[in-house]
Design a protein around this motif. Structure first.
Motif, short mmCIF file in Angstrom:
data_model
loop_
_atom_site.label_atom_id
_atom_site.label_comp_id
_atom_site.label_asym_id
_atom_site.label_seq_id
_atom_site.Cartn_x
_atom_site.Cartn_y
_atom_site.Cartn_z
N UNK A 184 54.09 -4.52 62.37
CA UNK A 184 54.79 -3.76 61.35
C UNK A 184 54.47 -4.29 59.97
N UNK A 185 54.97 -3.62 58.97
CA UNK A 185 54.76 -3.99 57.57
C UNK A 185 56.13 -4.06 56.90
N UNK A 186 56.88 -5.12 57.15
CA UNK A 186 58.25 -5.18 56.62
C UNK A 186 58.26 -5.34 55.10
N UNK A 187 59.24 -4.69 54.50
CA UNK A 187 59.48 -4.84 53.07
C UNK A 187 60.96 -4.63 52.82
N UNK A 188 61.40 -5.06 51.65
CA UNK A 188 62.79 -4.87 51.25
C UNK A 188 62.80 -4.40 49.81
N UNK A 189 63.74 -3.51 49.50
CA UNK A 189 63.93 -3.03 48.14
C UNK A 189 65.40 -3.22 47.79
N UNK A 190 65.65 -3.84 46.65
CA UNK A 190 67.02 -4.00 46.17
C UNK A 190 67.16 -3.31 44.82
N UNK A 191 68.38 -2.85 44.56
CA UNK A 191 68.70 -2.13 43.32
C UNK A 191 69.77 -2.92 42.58
N UNK A 192 69.57 -3.10 41.29
CA UNK A 192 70.53 -3.82 40.47
C UNK A 192 70.54 -3.22 39.07
N UNK A 193 71.48 -3.65 38.26
CA UNK A 193 71.51 -3.20 36.87
C UNK A 193 70.26 -3.71 36.16
N UNK A 194 69.74 -2.92 35.24
CA UNK A 194 68.55 -3.33 34.49
C UNK A 194 69.00 -4.14 33.28
N UNK A 195 68.77 -5.45 33.35
CA UNK A 195 69.16 -6.35 32.27
C UNK A 195 68.07 -6.48 31.20
N UNK A 196 66.94 -5.84 31.41
CA UNK A 196 65.85 -5.92 30.45
C UNK A 196 65.17 -7.28 30.41
N UNK A 197 65.22 -8.00 31.53
CA UNK A 197 64.64 -9.33 31.60
C UNK A 197 63.41 -9.34 32.52
N UNK A 198 62.58 -10.36 32.35
CA UNK A 198 61.45 -10.56 33.25
C UNK A 198 61.96 -10.93 34.62
N UNK A 199 61.17 -10.60 35.64
CA UNK A 199 61.52 -10.92 37.01
C UNK A 199 60.56 -11.98 37.53
N UNK A 200 61.12 -13.02 38.14
CA UNK A 200 60.33 -14.08 38.76
C UNK A 200 60.58 -14.00 40.27
N UNK A 201 59.52 -13.72 41.03
CA UNK A 201 59.62 -13.69 42.48
C UNK A 201 59.38 -15.11 42.98
#
Length: 140
Positions: free
Chosen positions: A122-139
């Motif tokens: 399989x090809x597992x993935x996850x998507x989360x939704x949050x408020x847009x704070x206008x900040x950079x995202x660090x994975x």
């Protein structure tokens, strides 16, 4: 003279003790700040993923990916691990923010021994939704 030395020595010990305590408090505060503030989020079902993001996930599903997508005041974070054994899943381990960035950490979970194993991957993935704070995202 001897009492004066004892007094100076006692004052020096007290100053060092208070300095040590203050230093520990500063270090602990720095550790707490580095953790940031936890953010509320929702795991998005496949049918609720915005079409543009869903297309991008489909295009990259066979390889590891880290995607962000902003829409209507919300930020979507998507994390995929590429081809994995059947039954694998993903868990959000941390989603937090500080004054500059949002930090998103996930863990790939293998299938348990009690589950029947398919030969199909399989090809597992996850998507989360949050408020847009206008900040950079660090994975992480």
């Amino acid at each position: 003279m001897r009492n004066q030395r004892k007094t100076v020595f006692a004052v020096l010990i007290i100053v060092l003790l208070f300095t040590g305590c203050a230093k520990t408090d500063v270090i602990q505060t720095a550790k707490n700040l580095s953790k940031g503030e936890e953010i509320d989020y929702t795991v998005v079902a496949a049918e609720d993923i915005p079409p543009t993001l869903a297309s991008e996930i489909d295009a990259q599903a066979e390889q590891e990916f880290r995607l962000t997508y902003s829409d209507g005041g919300y930020l979507y974070l998507a994390r995929g691990y590429g081809k994995q054994p059947a039954g694998s899943s993903i868990r959000v381990t941390s989603l937090r923010k500080d004054k500059d960035d949002i930090y998103f950490a996930t863990t790939l979970l293998g299938s348990s021994d009690s589950q029947p194993q398919d030969e199909k991957a399989g090809f597992p993935y996850i998507v989360v939704k949050l408020a847009d704070y206008g900040q950079n995202v660090v994975f992480e």
